[in-house]
Design an enzyme around this catalytic site. Structure first.
Site, PDB file in Angstrom:
ATOM      1  N   SER A  62      -1.051   5.078 -13.154  1.00 40.92           N
ATOM      2  CA  SER A  62      -2.105   4.484 -12.336  1.00 40.92           C
ATOM      3  C   SER A  62      -3.383   5.310 -12.355  1.00 40.92           C
ATOM      4  O   SER A  62      -4.448   4.816 -11.970  1.00 40.92           O
ATOM      5  CB  SER A  62      -1.632   4.316 -10.883  1.00 40.92           C
ATOM      6  OG  SER A  62      -0.577   3.389 -10.797  1.00 40.92           O
ATOM      7  N   GLY A 254      -0.042   0.193 -11.258  1.00 43.54           N
ATOM      8  CA  GLY A 254      -0.778   0.284 -12.513  1.00 43.54           C
ATOM      9  C   GLY A 254      -2.257   0.483 -12.262  1.00 43.54           C
ATOM     10  O   GLY A 254      -2.745   0.312 -11.147  1.00 43.54           O
ATOM     11  N   CYS A 282       1.914  -1.730  -5.058  1.00 39.69           N
ATOM     12  CA  CYS A 282       0.607  -1.242  -5.486  1.00 39.69           C
ATOM     13  C   CYS A 282      -0.154  -2.324  -6.248  1.00 39.69           C
ATOM     14  O   CYS A 282      -0.595  -3.303  -5.657  1.00 39.69           O
ATOM     15  CB  CYS A 282       0.770   0.045  -6.294  1.00 39.69           C
ATOM     16  SG  CYS A 282      -0.767   1.013  -6.384  1.00 39.69           S
ATOM     17  N   PHE A 283      -0.325  -2.200  -7.558  1.00 40.22           N
ATOM     18  CA  PHE A 283      -0.986  -3.238  -8.338  1.00 40.22           C
ATOM     19  C   PHE A 283      -0.249  -4.562  -8.171  1.00 40.22           C
ATOM     20  O   PHE A 283      -0.873  -5.632  -8.107  1.00 40.22           O
ATOM     21  CB  PHE A 283      -1.016  -2.813  -9.811  1.00 40.22           C
ATOM     22  CG  PHE A 283      -2.076  -3.506 -10.637  1.00 40.22           C
ATOM     23  CD1 PHE A 283      -3.407  -3.419 -10.301  1.00 40.22           C
ATOM     24  CD2 PHE A 283      -1.729  -4.227 -11.761  1.00 40.22           C
ATOM     25  CE1 PHE A 283      -4.392  -4.043 -11.070  1.00 40.22           C
ATOM     26  CE2 PHE A 283      -2.692  -4.848 -12.538  1.00 40.22           C
ATOM     27  CZ  PHE A 283      -4.027  -4.755 -12.199  1.00 40.22           C
ATOM     28  N   GLN A 286      -1.482  -6.324  -5.113  1.00 42.44           N
ATOM     29  CA  GLN A 286      -2.773  -6.961  -5.337  1.00 42.44           C
ATOM     30  C   GLN A 286      -2.618  -8.254  -6.138  1.00 42.44           C
ATOM     31  O   GLN A 286      -3.297  -9.252  -5.867  1.00 42.44           O
ATOM     32  CB  GLN A 286      -3.702  -5.988  -6.066  1.00 42.44           C
ATOM     33  CG  GLN A 286      -4.029  -4.739  -5.257  1.00 42.44           C
ATOM     34  CD  GLN A 286      -4.530  -3.590  -6.107  1.00 42.44           C
ATOM     35  OE1 GLN A 286      -4.907  -3.766  -7.263  1.00 42.44           O
ATOM     36  NE2 GLN A 286      -4.506  -2.389  -5.544  1.00 42.44           N
ATOM     37  N   ASN A 324      -1.717   5.418  -4.026  1.00 38.59           N
ATOM     38  CA  ASN A 324      -2.621   5.637  -5.144  1.00 38.59           C
ATOM     39  C   ASN A 324      -3.279   4.309  -5.478  1.00 38.59           C
ATOM     40  O   ASN A 324      -2.828   3.584  -6.350  1.00 38.59           O
ATOM     41  CB  ASN A 324      -1.874   6.189  -6.362  1.00 38.59           C
ATOM     42  CG  ASN A 324      -2.796   6.343  -7.556  1.00 38.59           C
ATOM     43  OD1 ASN A 324      -4.017   6.252  -7.439  1.00 38.59           O
ATOM     44  ND2 ASN A 324      -2.220   6.567  -8.729  1.00 38.59           N
ATOM     45  N   GLY A 326      -7.281   2.105  -5.500  1.00 42.11           N
ATOM     46  CA  GLY A 326      -8.711   2.021  -5.257  1.00 42.11           C
ATOM     47  C   GLY A 326      -9.182   0.610  -4.984  1.00 42.11           C
ATOM     48  O   GLY A 326     -10.372   0.387  -4.759  1.00 42.11           O
ATOM     49  N   PHE A 327      -8.253  -0.362  -5.026  1.00 45.49           N
ATOM     50  CA  PHE A 327      -8.542  -1.755  -4.720  1.00 45.49           C
ATOM     51  C   PHE A 327      -7.589  -2.216  -3.628  1.00 45.49           C
ATOM     52  O   PHE A 327      -6.527  -1.625  -3.418  1.00 45.49           O
ATOM     53  CB  PHE A 327      -8.369  -2.640  -5.958  1.00 45.49           C
ATOM     54  CG  PHE A 327      -9.356  -2.361  -7.057  1.00 45.49           C
ATOM     55  CD1 PHE A 327     -10.512  -3.105  -7.184  1.00 45.49           C
ATOM     56  CD2 PHE A 327      -9.125  -1.340  -7.973  1.00 45.49           C
ATOM     57  CE1 PHE A 327     -11.425  -2.849  -8.198  1.00 45.49           C
ATOM     58  CE2 PHE A 327     -10.028  -1.067  -8.990  1.00 45.49           C
ATOM     59  CZ  PHE A 327     -11.182  -1.826  -9.098  1.00 45.49           C
ATOM     60  N   HIS A 377       3.707   3.292  -2.356  1.00 47.68           N
ATOM     61  CA  HIS A 377       4.758   3.626  -3.321  1.00 47.68           C
ATOM     62  C   HIS A 377       6.059   4.020  -2.607  1.00 47.68           C
ATOM     63  O   HIS A 377       6.251   5.180  -2.251  1.00 47.68           O
ATOM     64  CB  HIS A 377       4.301   4.786  -4.213  1.00 47.68           C
ATOM     65  CG  HIS A 377       3.246   4.412  -5.191  1.00 47.68           C
ATOM     66  ND1 HIS A 377       3.473   4.282  -6.537  1.00 47.68           N
ATOM     67  CD2 HIS A 377       1.937   4.118  -5.012  1.00 47.68           C
ATOM     68  CE1 HIS A 377       2.358   3.929  -7.152  1.00 47.68           C
ATOM     69  NE2 HIS A 377       1.410   3.830  -6.236  1.00 47.68           N
ATOM     70  N   GLU A 379       8.937   4.393  -3.901  1.00 43.11           N
ATOM     71  CA  GLU A 379       9.783   5.294  -4.699  1.00 43.11           C
ATOM     72  C   GLU A 379       9.434   6.738  -4.392  1.00 43.11           C
ATOM     73  O   GLU A 379      10.276   7.623  -4.475  1.00 43.11           O
ATOM     74  CB  GLU A 379       9.628   4.990  -6.195  1.00 43.11           C
ATOM     75  CG  GLU A 379       8.512   5.679  -6.902  1.00 43.11           C
ATOM     76  CD  GLU A 379       7.139   5.173  -6.490  1.00 43.11           C
ATOM     77  OE1 GLU A 379       6.166   5.941  -6.586  1.00 43.11           O
ATOM     78  OE2 GLU A 379       7.027   3.999  -6.063  1.00 43.11           O
TER      79      GLU A 379
END
Length: 406
Positions: A62, A254, A282-283, A286, A324, A326-327, A377, A379
């Site tokens: 990422s 990602g 995460c990704f 989104q 982690n 940024g979006f 995250h 994990e």
């Protein structure tokens, strides 16, 4: 243009061979000491507040095309080993530190951080006041940056050459609009078999996991719960997923802008239409938001670290979590709402988790479909483990859905 030392008072660079410059797109020039590989690198400069787990940070896909600033003052104390990495290589484009360890001191260490960065060609800079730099990024937002050292530095560093270095930074790509999953995904599908108490036994379920920049610990967490995990390239089609007859589908973390991930969004809508249980992190969170018809937006400086408080609104529990990103997803917080895509095709959706620092959406739960996601995250290598229950929730979702269809 502003030339800033941002170097602790008790640190000094002796000789130009040790000099490194960190150049921000706003014209800020930070002087420090060359570390790791010498040369030049560019990326979006971000900061991580984690006090531990620097090896996991370095190898997290990422962070592709990002220069990471560590707010922890001491980095490299435990060296580097071959067990804690989250992928096969370092993905950060550059690294910024205050005080690198002179020598590692840990029984698991196999080599030093400096040696690892040099071996993998990662340009870094040390002896920087990283907390002052972090305050600048918090106040002004993340920026593009470049690290210059060795032969990439001009023979004479003055206002003219500093301006030329800045022009190189301004010519580097921005993170907004970046489509990066194809650069970090696996080239070939592979399988992670059940482990631990489930090793050698028939799996309790099969998962198709789309690798958008997956961390190694993620399929491991599922395998520990008796799941067989097929890790698939980002370009995998819906037909190829369905050929596996999975009990559940997973989308990983990602890098990049979720607005560019059209293929993954289309694939996910096919999964939702087929009522296959879905879990994203995460990704993946989104992309679930986008599949449901919500927008995404870029945060001013993002969340990166292992100490972010999040509330699960379905239970009221507050978790300390690893982030982690940024979006973020632009969805209404509070009562459940109808997903806007295709006149409510996917039914009701609840923002299930909320970041307590800034009220950012940190999770989605579909109420009329077997699908949910979180922005952080679970994990969590190297910790914390407050959110590990989410993998159990995924197991419960896919096993209960299988029973309903039986």
């Amino acid at each position: 243009m502003t030339t800033t030392t941002l170097m602790p008072k008790d640190h000094a660079v002796t000789g130009t061979s040790d000099l490194a410059l960190l150049v921000l797109e706003d014209g800020t020039i930070v002087r420090g000491r060359a570390y790791g590989a010498r040369g030049v690198t560019f990326g979006e400069i971000v900061f991580s507040t984690g006090m531990t787990g620097y090896q996991e940070t370095l190898t997290d896909p990422s962070y592709h095309q990002q220069i990471v600033v560590m707010t922890a003052p001491h980095v490299g104390n435990t060296g580097v080993n071959d067990e804690d990495r989250e992928s096969s290589r370092i993905w950060v484009s550059g690294y910024v530190m205050r005080d690198p360890a002179r020598r590692p001191s840990n029984w698991r260490s196999q080599r030093s951080l400096d040696e690892e960065l040099q071996a993998q060609g990662v340009v870094a800079i040390s002896d920087v006041d990283t907390r002052a730099l972090t305050r600048r990024l918090r106040e002004g937002g993340v920026l593009r940056a470049g690290i210059f050292s060795g032969e990439a530095l001009p023979d004479v560093v003055d206002a003219r050459t500093e301006s030329e270095l800045r022009e190189q930074v301004l010519a580097s790509p921005e993170m907004a609009g970046a489509d990066l999953s194809g650069a970090v995904t696996t080239t070939e599908a592979y399988v992670v078999e059940p482990t631990g108490d489930f090793a050698g036994k028939e799996p309790i379920g099969t998962i198709a996991a789309l690798d958008l920049g997956i961390k190694a610990m993620t399929p491991q967490r599922m395998a520990e719960r008796g799941l067989r995990v097929h890790v698939l390239p980002a370009a995998t089609t819906l037909e190829e997923v369905q050929e596996l007859a999975p009990d559940g589908v997973f989308f990983s973390n990602g890098p990049g802008d979720p607005q560019t991930a059209e293929h993954a969004v289309d694939l996910l809508r096919g999964v939702l239409d087929a009522r296959i249980p879905f879990f994203g992190i995460c990704f993946g969170n989104q992309l679930l938001g986008r599949a449901l018809g919500f927008g995404t937006y870029k945060l001013a400086y993002g969340h990166r670290g292992i100490n972010q408080p999040v509330q699960d609104v379905t239970t009221g529990k507050v978790e300390v979590t690893a982030h982690n990103h940024g979006f973020a997803v632009d969805a209404p917080i509070g009562d459940a709402t109808t997903a806007p895509y295709d006149d409510g095709r996917y039914g009701r959706v609840l923002v299930s988790h909320v970041g307590l620092n800034d009220n950012v959406v940190e999770g989605l739960q579909c109420l009329d479909l077997p699908a949910f996601s979180v922005q952080y995250h679970p994990e969590a290598a190297a910790g914390p483990h407050d959110a590990a229950y989410l993998f159990d929730r995924f197991v419960d979702l896919l096993t209960s859905t299988t029973k309903d269809h039986a």
